[in-house]
Write an enzyme that holds these catalytic residues in place. Structure first.
Site, short mmCIF file in Angstrom:
data_model
loop_
_atom_site.label_atom_id
_atom_site.label_comp_id
_atom_site.label_asym_id
_atom_site.label_seq_id
_atom_site.Cartn_x
_atom_site.Cartn_y
_atom_site.Cartn_z
N ARG A 78 30.01 41.14 39.38
CA ARG A 78 30.04 40.37 38.12
C ARG A 78 28.66 39.80 37.81
NH1 ARG A 78 34.58 36.49 39.70
NH2 ARG A 78 34.10 35.30 37.82
N ARG A 89 34.62 27.52 46.55
CA ARG A 89 35.83 27.55 45.73
C ARG A 89 36.91 28.37 46.42
NH1 ARG A 89 35.18 29.29 39.42
NH2 ARG A 89 33.40 27.91 39.25
N ARG A 127 29.79 38.69 25.48
CA ARG A 127 29.28 39.03 26.80
C ARG A 127 28.32 40.20 26.76
NH1 ARG A 127 33.26 36.47 30.12
NH2 ARG A 127 33.01 36.76 32.33
N ARG A 175 41.70 34.69 43.23
CA ARG A 175 41.61 35.70 42.16
C ARG A 175 40.93 36.95 42.72
NH1 ARG A 175 38.77 32.95 37.04
NH2 ARG A 175 37.67 34.92 36.96
N LYS A 206 30.82 26.81 32.93
CA LYS A 206 31.07 26.87 31.48
C LYS A 206 32.44 26.26 31.14
CE LYS A 206 30.77 31.37 31.11
NZ LYS A 206 30.37 31.88 32.44
#
Ligand code: ADP
Length: 193
Positions: free
Chosen positions: A150, A127, A88, A139, A13
Site C-alpha cells: 500500500r 495497531r 488516490r 484487517r 487522516k
C-alpha cells in the site's frame, strides 16, 4: 467547505477528519469505509472491490468515482465534505474536478499529512498488536506485507497529487508526526490561511 485529506495509509487522516468534521459541520467521506461497508453488505461493488483491497491495490477508478458522485449528493453532504482516501490518483482527481464543476461546487483546500514511512510502519505494527490484544481480527490489508505494498501504491499513484494540487494553489502541508492535538491545531491553522 470542500476539503481533501491527503497522506499515506496510517497517516491519521481518518482520526483528524473526524475531529474537523465535528467542529465545522462537515461530512467525512472515506472511500475505504464506503468500500468496506459495500463488502460487508455483499453488494456488487463490494464483491468487485474485495480482491483489490486485500492485495492493497487500488479499486478500479470507475467503481470509486461512481460511489463518490452518488454519495456527495446526499443532503448530509450539503454543508461540505472532507474527502478521506479520495482521490488516490490523478484520474480520480480529474474526475473529482469535473464532478464538482457539474454540481457547482469547488475545493477549498487539500491538507497533506506528512509522515515518514518508517513511522507509518511502526505505528501500524503497534495497531496490529493492540487489535490482537483486544481479541479482534486484523484487517487483511493491515498485514505487514500488504501495508508495504500500500505504501508503494501511495508513492507511485497518490503522491503525484501533491504536485497536482500545489499547482492549483490548494495544497497545505501539515506535519503528521506531531501529537494528535497538535496535528489538529495545525490543520485548523492551515484552514484559516
Ligand atoms: P488506508 O487509508 O489505511 O490506506 P483506506 O481505508 O483508505 O485505507 O483504503 C483501504 C483500501 O480500499 C485501499 O487499499 C484500496 O484498495 C481501497 N480504496 C479506498 N479508497 C480508494 C480509492 N479512492 N480508489 C481506489 N481504491 C480505494
Amino acid at each position: 467547505m470542500m476539503l481533501i485529506f491527503l497522506g499515506p495509509p496510517g497517516a491519521g487522516k481518518g482520526t483528524q477528519a473526524k475531529r474537523i468534521e465535528e467542529r465545522h459541520g462537515l461530512r467525512q467521506l472515506s472511500t475505504g469505509d464506503m468500500l468496506r461497508a459495500a463488502r460487508a453488505a455483499g453488494t456488487k461493488i463490494g464483491l468487485e472491490a474485495k480482491a483489490f483491497m486485500d492485495r492493497g491495490d487500488l479499486v478500479p477508478d470507475r467503481v470509486v468515482i461512481g460511489a463518490v458522485e452518488e454519495r456527495i449528493q446526499n443532503p448530509d453532504c450539503a454543508r461540505g465534505v472532507i474527502f478521506d482516501g479520495f482521490p488516490r490518483n490523478v484520474a480520480q482527481a480529474e474526475a473529482l474536478d469535473a464532478m464538482l464543476a457539474r454540481l457547482g461546487k469547488k475545493l477549498d483546500a487539500v491538507i497533506q499529512l506528512k509522515v515518514d514511512d518508517a513511522v507509518l510502519v511502526a505505528r501500524q505494527a503497534n495497531r496490529v498488536k493492540e487489535t490482537l490484544a483486544a481479541g479482534q481480527a486484523v484487517r487483511e490489508d493491515d498485514k505487514p506485507e500488504v501495508l508495504e505494498h500500500r505504501l508503494k501504491v501511495y508513492h507511485g499513484q497518490t503522491a503525484p497529487l501533491i504536485a497536482y494540487y500545489q499547482g492549483r494553489g490548494l495544497l497545505r502541508v501539515v506535519d503528521g508526526m506531531a501529537a494528535i492535538d497538535a496535528v489538529t491545531a495545525s490543520i485548523e491553522a492551515a484552514l484559516r490561511k
